[in-house]
Scaffold this active site. Structure first.
Site, short mmCIF file in Angstrom:
data_model
loop_
_atom_site.label_atom_id
_atom_site.label_comp_id
_atom_site.label_asym_id
_atom_site.label_seq_id
_atom_site.Cartn_x
_atom_site.Cartn_y
_atom_site.Cartn_z
N SER A 48 0.92 -1.15 0.14
CA SER A 48 0.12 0.05 0.08
C SER A 48 0.82 1.45 0.41
CB SER A 48 -1.19 0.45 1.23
OG SER A 48 0.05 0.04 2.20
N ASP A 328 -3.30 8.18 8.21
CA ASP A 328 -3.70 6.90 8.86
C ASP A 328 -2.89 6.51 9.42
OD1 ASP A 328 -2.40 5.12 7.25
OD2 ASP A 328 -4.11 5.44 6.04
N HIS A 331 0.25 4.93 7.21
CA HIS A 331 0.13 5.82 5.59
C HIS A 331 0.75 7.39 5.97
CE1 HIS A 331 -1.89 2.05 4.84
NE2 HIS A 331 -0.84 1.52 3.62
#
Length: 382
Positions: A48, A328, A331
């Protein structure tokens, strides 16, 4: 009560001004980014952290959180990236004078003439990740598309890779009380497979590799929140309060310690193999004091680490995301990612070695490395 509110507002203002006026980029770096860079490609692999939006086209699930506000908030563009805006590869593409952001390869009809992102959220090195693919499967996807580029273009292009976080997050969740020997065996399995996947890419004519290490730093407790076990999501899920979950830190350290020697071996086995390693959490030792770093900008829970972008979750959202290190639960904000990109591209050997990204790109194609990775000694920031 009024005095307390004023104090909180004053603290927020100090944090904001710190991020605005503190210049993290080494002198001369920004000005030289695009100069003398050949027109090569950028191909990214991993999870991600480097996902340019592939998860939205790969997953069968609808309404993925990263496709909705507040993701993309800083650019008013929630496009599947796990940030409030750009991620590291976006900035690297800009520094390389690539006119567009690196496109997600699973999006139909994208222009891959200057490269593509093969990274998919939740990707791992081992196993069969649900709703995702392994690094090896990403390499297989690249192999199936290889005819879209010439061998010369592939050989001179930059291959950026960040992967491994999911392997260790899943390992600690599934095996809470394993002994040291079991941990070591698992790390060896992960890193051996990683070496095999890199070797496969090399056999497909890739020669220039930029590897980003996992979130970890043991040499200095100043950047306490920079470790894998200190991410807001780790603290929240393992209910450690202000402490970190050390089993994750142990695994990340063991993993990172093996990557440099693996790449050294590959470069010595294959004279045309070139690489650099970015210890990006070592890089931010001097930077986290300018951010809110023990909690996320977006989410709910003790560290605001869960639920950002989810329609059924009433997430909290910070007032000024550029003052935060994490957007978040795991990240980074666009501001932090921009700093990482500058450091990766043109910083000194305390951050990236044996050469910067810029040096790697312009390094003569198919020539042997002149220097190799060496273990670094982190010192206290001043």
């Amino acid at each position: 009560m009024g005095g307390k509110c004023i104090s909180i507002k004053l603290l927020r203002m100090i944090l904001v001004l710190s991020t605005i006026f503190y210049n993290p980029v080494p002198v001369g770096v920004a000005a030289s980014h695009g100069e003398g860079i050949p027109a090569v490609g950028l191909l990214t692999f991993g999870d991600s952290y480097f996902d340019a939006g592939n998860k939205m086209f790969f997953s069968k699930k609808q309404n993925l959180p990263q496709s909705f506000w507040p993701y993309g908030k800083s650019r008013d563009d929630p496009n599947g990236k796990f940030s409030d805006g750009h991620i590291v590869p976006d900035f690297i593409a800009e520094f390389m004078s690539i006119p567009k952001e690196t496109p997600p390869v699973f999006k139909p009809g994208v222009d891959v003439s200057r490269g593509a992102s093969f990274a998919v959220a939740d990707a791992s090195i081992l196993g069969s990740p649900a709703e995702s693919i392994t690094l090896n499967q990403q390499v297989a996807k690249f192999r199936s598309m290889k005819s879209k580029w010439t061998d010369d273009f592939i050989g001179k292009s930059l291959f950026m890779i960040y992967v491994g976080t999911e392997d260790y997050l899943n390992f600690t969740k599934n095996k809470l009380n394993v002994d040291i020997s079991a941990q070591q065996a698992f790390v060896t399995s992960v890193t051996n497979k990683f070496k095999n996947d890199i070797s496969l890419l090399y056999s497909l004519n890739a020669t220039k590799f930029a590897i980003q290490l996992l979130a970890n730093n043991f040499a200095n407790n100043f950047c306490y929140t920079c470790r894998l076990g200190c991410l807001p999501i780790s603290r929240q899920e393992y209910k450690t309060g202000n402490e970190c979950y050390e089993p994750l830190n142990d695994l990340a350290k063991q993993h990172n310690d093996k990557i440099g020697p693996i790449l050294n071996d590959l470069a010595k086995e294959h004279p045309g193999f070139q690489f650099t390693v970015f210890d990006f959490y070592n890089a931010v030792l001097r930077r986290t004091r300018f951010y809110v770093s023990n909690t996320s900008c977006c989410g709910v829970g003790t560290h605001n680490a869960y639920g950002c972008g989810m329609g059924n979750v009433r997430s909290k959202l910070c007032e000024y995301q550029r003052a935060y290190f994490y957007f978040d639960g795991r990240h980074n904000t666009e501001k932090a990612q921009e700093e990482f990109a500058h450091l990766f591209f043109g910083a000194d050997t305390n951050v990236v070695q044996p050469m910067t990204l810029r040096e790697l790109i312009v390094f003569p194609f198919n020539e042997p490395m002149r220097e190799y990775w060496k273990p670094s000694i982190t010192t206290n920031p001043t």
